[in-house]
Design a protein around this motif. Structure first.
Motif, PDB file in Angstrom:
ATOM      1  N   UNK A   1      -1.591  -5.643  10.691  1.00 17.14           N
ATOM      2  CA  UNK A   1      -3.022  -6.553  11.118  1.00 17.14           C
ATOM      3  C   UNK A   1      -3.948  -5.973  10.228  1.00 17.14           C
ATOM      4  N   UNK A   2      -4.312  -4.876  10.344  1.00 19.09           N
ATOM      5  CA  UNK A   2      -5.672  -4.168   9.860  1.00 19.09           C
ATOM      6  C   UNK A   2      -5.370  -3.263   9.741  1.00 19.09           C
ATOM      7  N   UNK A   3      -6.522  -3.327   8.232  1.00 20.69           N
ATOM      8  CA  UNK A   3      -6.409  -1.750   7.398  1.00 20.69           C
ATOM      9  C   UNK A   3      -7.713  -1.243   7.843  1.00 20.69           C
ATOM     10  N   UNK A   4      -8.280   0.287   7.980  1.00 22.04           N
ATOM     11  CA  UNK A   4      -8.726   0.272   8.312  1.00 22.04           C
ATOM     12  C   UNK A   4      -9.617   1.176   6.908  1.00 22.04           C
TER      13      UNK A   4
ATOM     14  N   UNK B   1       0.642  -0.663   0.098  1.00 21.76           N
ATOM     15  CA  UNK B   1       0.051   0.167   0.202  1.00 21.76           C
ATOM     16  C   UNK B   1       0.486   1.997  -0.206  1.00 21.76           C
ATOM     17  N   UNK B   2      -0.022   2.359  -0.694  1.00 23.07           N
ATOM     18  CA  UNK B   2       0.860   3.270  -0.820  1.00 23.07           C
ATOM     19  C   UNK B   2       2.808   3.718  -1.642  1.00 23.07           C
ATOM     20  N   UNK B   3       3.069   4.609  -0.957  1.00 23.77           N
ATOM     21  CA  UNK B   3       4.630   5.404  -2.033  1.00 23.77           C
ATOM     22  C   UNK B   3       5.408   4.062  -1.139  1.00 23.77           C
ATOM     23  N   UNK B   4       5.011   3.248   0.050  1.00 21.64           N
ATOM     24  CA  UNK B   4       5.913   3.068   0.839  1.00 21.64           C
ATOM     25  C   UNK B   4       5.822   1.674   0.227  1.00 21.64           C
TER      26      UNK B   4
END
Ligand code: HEC
Length: 308
Positions: free
Chosen positions: A171-174, A162-165
């Protein structure tokens, strides 16, 4: 959006085999006549396994009470006890349609704290990510319909970075599914979310409280509304968010803006200028008036900044 039921056994099995890639709807014993693709529950073989202790800390989700006591759960435990949902949504961080396996925040958070949603709705809750990033939010916000914590990406691929990084969001993505929930300031979307911590607003917003005023003063009602709706973006005495302007120092907003302007601005900022501030057209005249009372009361409680 589809809700699916997996038996706890299948969920656990799926988790043991591969923490991030499985499909609940396919039980391992189910016949697969065409045998076209690899079985969905096959372990990932192409990616190197992260070290064991990283896996365990990544997959622990913590719920810390106001007293500092923490209840910690593995993802497998949560999957066993909290209903899981398959959620398909256009995701703004991935910038495309995604399907996630997720917990509803309304079901996850009360389970984690061992308290009812009603008891938690009025609490300030700080979300914590693995890298130490924290974001304060409010129980009532988290329990809105449409709020989820995803624990797995679309099977069978595992988490897409996810994202540029290019980070692993576990464990969780809101995630938030409604159109009205797409402003990241009001509906935060932390990834690598690993902790929910109750915090008193006195601790979170030490200098924003109209402490000297009696409980039944309209400014106290205004402060409650300000905490629910505004403090994620606006600070008072530098307590609060940084997206919008500070409201009290060095000058209190009521010292340089008129009451009519402020109330009209809150109801519909876009009649003046476009910005990140959403309209609060649902607030009544009386509620707007109490917010003004709160802002005005803080004039007498400015903090002193060292060296200024
Ligand atoms: C999502 C973030 C966000 C939220 C939530 C928010 N604001 Fe704002 N607000 C802003 C931003 C950003 C600006 C500055 C806009 C600009 O400079 O054009 C602003 C501007 C204002 C202004 C105008 C300041 C001036 O001097 O022109 C007022 C008054 C205000 N906000 C009050 C509130 C109140 C009261 C609430 C809660 C009911 C609230 N805001 C909620 C982001 C927010």
């Amino acid at each position: 959006m589809i809700t699916q039921n997996c038996t706890p056994l299948i969920r656990l099995l799926a988790l043991l085999i591969s923490a991030t890639s499985f499909a609940c709807e396919r039980a391992p014993e189910a016949p697969q006549p065409d045998a076209a693709g690899p079985p969905t529950l096959a372990p990932k073989t192409d990616a190197a396994e992260p070290p064991k202790d990283e896996v365990s800390s990544r997959h622990a989700v913590k719920f810390t009470g106001a007293d500092g006591q923490t209840r910690s759960f593995s993802l497998a435990e949560l999957i066993e006890h909290v209903p899981t949902h398959e959620v398909t949504v256009h995701d703004p961080l991935y910038d495309k349609e995604k399907t996630f396996q997720a917990f509803s925040l309304r079901e996850l958070i009360p389970y984690g704290f061992g308290q009812t949603a009603e008891a938690l709705a009025d609490q300030d809750i700080v979300l914590g990510a693995l890298d130490g990033y924290t974001v304060p939010t409010h129980g009532a916000r988290l329990f809105e319909e449409g709020g989820y914590a995803a624990f797995a990406d679309e099977p069978p691929k595992g988490w897409e970075p996810i994202e540029a990084k290019k980070a692993d969001p576990s464990p969780l993505y809101m995630i938030w599914v409604k159109d009205s929930q797409q402003n990241e300031q009001t509906h935060p979307r932390p990834w690598q979310l690993t902790e929910f911590a109750l915090s008193s607003h006195e601790a979170l917003y030490a200098h924003a409280s109209p402490a000297d005023l009696p409980e039944d003063d309209p400014a106290q009602r205004g402060y409650a509304l300000f905490r629910q709706n505004c403090i994620v973006c606006h600070s008072v005495n530098l307590s609060g968010g940084r997206v919008g302007p500070e409201m009290n120092i060095p000058q209190n907003i009521t010292e340089y803006r008129s009451r009519d302007f402020v109330l009209a601005y809150i109801s519909n900022p876009e009649q003046f200028r476009y910005s990140q501030m959403p309209a609060f057209s649902h607030l009544s005249e009386a509620e707007l008036a109490s917010i003004w009372s709160y802002l005005e009361a803080m004039k007498a409680q400015k903090i002193e900044l060292p060296g200024k």
